[in-house]
Design a protein around this motif. Sequence first.
Motif, short mmCIF file in Angstrom:
data_model
loop_
_atom_site.label_atom_id
_atom_site.label_comp_id
_atom_site.label_asym_id
_atom_site.label_seq_id
_atom_site.Cartn_x
_atom_site.Cartn_y
_atom_site.Cartn_z
N ASN A 1 0.82 -1.21 0.00
CA ASN A 1 0.00 0.00 0.00
C ASN A 1 0.86 1.27 0.00
O ASN A 1 0.54 2.25 -0.67
CB ASN A 1 -0.92 -0.01 1.22
N SER B 1 -3.04 -3.18 -7.60
CA SER B 1 -4.31 -3.48 -6.93
C SER B 1 -5.02 -4.66 -7.57
O SER B 1 -5.63 -5.49 -6.89
CB SER B 1 -5.22 -2.25 -6.96
N ASN C 1 -2.98 0.77 -10.35
CA ASN C 1 -4.14 -0.07 -10.65
C ASN C 1 -3.73 -1.52 -10.90
O ASN C 1 -4.42 -2.45 -10.49
CB ASN C 1 -4.87 0.47 -11.89
N SER D 1 2.16 1.68 -3.56
CA SER D 1 1.09 2.11 -4.47
C SER D 1 0.74 3.58 -4.27
O SER D 1 0.54 4.32 -5.24
CB SER D 1 -0.17 1.26 -4.25
#
Length: 407
Positions: A100, A119, A116, A103
Amino acid sequence: MINFLIAIAVSQYLGPEGKGEQGIIQATIAFVLVFSNLVGGATLVYLIPRYKVYLLLFPSYLWSLMISLIAFGIMWVFNIVEHEFILHISILSILNSFTNIHSTMLIGREKIKAANLISLMQPLIVILSLVVSFMVLQDVTISAYLQALYLAFGGSLLISMIYMGKTFERITLHSFREYLQVLRELFRLGFMNQLAHITQMMSFRMSYYFLELHHGEASVGIYSNGIQIMESIWLISKSISLVQYARIANTDDKQYSQELSVKLLKAAFFFSIFCIIPLVLLPESFYLFLFGKDFIGVKEVIWILAPGVLVYNFSIILGHYFSGTGKYHINTIASSIGLVVALILFITLIPPYVVIGAGIAASVSYAVTSLVVLIFFLREAKLGGKAFLPNRDDLDVLRGLFKNNTK
């Protein structure tokens, strides 16, 4: 769609009790992650254009490790989850937290496509692993789900590290004084921003623990399927807000940010209505076919959640306007009020009305949170009601925004 397939697979093979266990594990990892994001969460999007990357990265890592250790101790002492899951939840939380962080930093550089993909890889690996475990190896246990999470979180972490290496400069170390200065800034902004996410997460998932306490894991399984279906609608708004947040964090034009947010809100609201209508019209027999004959009640949960889920688009889009402009306290105020409402309703409605009570509590909480955010936005933006009506320019703005950010 992939998360929906995961819900179907777990429901069909593990039943309501197994789905309830999966929901509790998933919710607990999310709770640990939301506390990890006090340092290293969405605030990084705002700070990446303003600080050197490794001044932000290493304190974020350290904080995530510390939170996972604290979470391990709390879960062990207070028996929040079964002891056999505690170590797994702690390790998985670390892996997910590191991914996380990466990202979020990529989003701060407007690398939306990379974020994206990272994820997407998590649910994709989970569903592939579950198919192999359930259908090929005949391993129909909750352990198969845990193994899938290890593969998914580890794989997405590896991919995120590759993108980090391509996007940012070589690793550099800084003085302790510099780290301390940045750490203060991370806490100052991150605390207010994540306090909103913490209270928001409690509003969304505390119902799982109330349901398990009063009615057992099977009720959690039924409710989690209904809420997972409806929350998937937010993928539209969250995808839009991802680009919105990165754009607003990189501009000082407040009027542009306000107008952009309203246009994106209209688009998110329209697409959400388009997706919700078929979900509420489908008969219960369809959901029993998908999840299994023991999942009676999913359709009622979907009906009750639908109004709140639709209205919550206001909170997602307008909330990201306040996050992008550094006014995290507004989201905190709104979600805290929503949490108070949710807790009162969880306590009063879940014992007598089971999943129906949980759905009513959640839907009302979503609506209250959105109303508070909207009031703050209208006071700041000074926009007339006309701005919220659809017009021809809205689609062009949405198309242009995403075209310029898929790189």
